[in-house]
Design a protein around this motif. Structure first.
Motif, PDB file in Angstrom:
ATOM      1  N   VAL A 195       0.834  -1.199   0.000  1.00 43.60           N
ATOM      2  CA  VAL A 195       0.000   0.000   0.000  1.00 43.60           C
ATOM      3  C   VAL A 195       0.873   1.255   0.000  1.00 43.60           C
ATOM      4  O   VAL A 195       0.563   2.229  -0.688  1.00 43.60           O
ATOM      5  N   GLY A 196       1.984   1.232   0.736  1.00 40.90           N
ATOM      6  CA  GLY A 196       2.871   2.392   0.772  1.00 40.90           C
ATOM      7  C   GLY A 196       3.479   2.699  -0.583  1.00 40.90           C
ATOM      8  O   GLY A 196       3.528   3.858  -1.003  1.00 40.90           O
ATOM      9  N   ILE A 199       2.285   1.858  -3.551  1.00 41.30           N
ATOM     10  CA  ILE A 199       1.223   2.322  -4.453  1.00 41.30           C
ATOM     11  C   ILE A 199       0.902   3.780  -4.173  1.00 41.30           C
ATOM     12  O   ILE A 199       0.732   4.580  -5.104  1.00 41.30           O
ATOM     13  N   THR A 200       0.847   4.156  -2.899  1.00 42.48           N
ATOM     14  CA  THR A 200       0.571   5.549  -2.548  1.00 42.48           C
ATOM     15  C   THR A 200       1.662   6.471  -3.068  1.00 42.48           C
ATOM     16  O   THR A 200       1.377   7.525  -3.647  1.00 42.48           O
ATOM     17  N   ILE A 201       2.914   6.099  -2.893  1.00 38.27           N
ATOM     18  CA  ILE A 201       4.011   6.920  -3.401  1.00 38.27           C
ATOM     19  C   ILE A 201       3.947   7.004  -4.919  1.00 38.27           C
ATOM     20  O   ILE A 201       4.115   8.076  -5.505  1.00 38.27           O
ATOM     21  N   VAL A 215       1.373   6.769  -6.898  1.00 38.14           N
ATOM     22  CA  VAL A 215       0.216   7.501  -7.418  1.00 38.14           C
ATOM     23  C   VAL A 215       0.265   8.976  -7.061  1.00 38.14           C
ATOM     24  O   VAL A 215       0.064   9.834  -7.914  1.00 38.14           O
ATOM     25  N   PHE A 216       0.552   9.299  -5.820  1.00 34.63           N
ATOM     26  CA  PHE A 216       0.405  10.676  -5.361  1.00 34.63           C
ATOM     27  C   PHE A 216       1.696  11.493  -5.366  1.00 34.63           C
ATOM     28  O   PHE A 216       1.647  12.704  -5.244  1.00 34.63           O
TER      29      PHE A 216
END
Length: 128
Positions: free
Chosen positions: A37-38, A40-42, A44-45
């Motif tokens: 999840v970490g 993917i967050t990095i 994407v955002f």
């Protein structure tokens, strides 16, 4: 993802509770939340033009994007499509074949690897 299922704790056999399998559940959660999840967050955002990392409060300046993308991009150095395919195939084969093969050659005489090889072939070597 297999760590909770290969945990050798005999008290938690058949059920998965926090009190019986703290290590397995914590490892699974760190791997899933922290890595999956970490990342993917990095991705994407925090990604901007040219696949560069930008903080949410940074401006996407054209000079920063242009400077990074022209000086560090490896794919721009490979001119032909066949060369890019060969480079990618060599990288993938190195990752999937050469590195595990080198690790096997390095560790093949250890007791753990001999036991794994014995279990993989289906034979059992018991000494009396």
């Amino acid at each position: 993802m297999v760590i909770p299922y290969v945990d050798v704790n005999p008290r938690g056999n058949g059920y998965y509770t926090w009190s019986e399998r703290k290590f397995a559940i914590a490892t699974f959660l760190v791997g899933f939340l922290g890595m999956w999840v970490g990342m993917i967050t990095i991705g994407v955002f925090f990604r901007g033009p040219g696949w560069n990392l930008f903080m949410p409060w940074d401006y996407w300046t054209r000079t920063r994007s242009f400077r990074w993308s022209t000086s560090t991009c490896l794919t721009r150095r490979i001119r032909s499509e066949m060369g890019a395919m060969l480079f990618g195939a060599i990288c993938v084969l190195g990752w999937l074949v050469a590195i595990p093969g080198a690790f096997w050659q390095w560790k093949k005489d250890t007791p753990v690897m001999r036991q794994l090889a014995c279990c993989a072939t289906g034979s059992s070597q018991r000494s009396s």
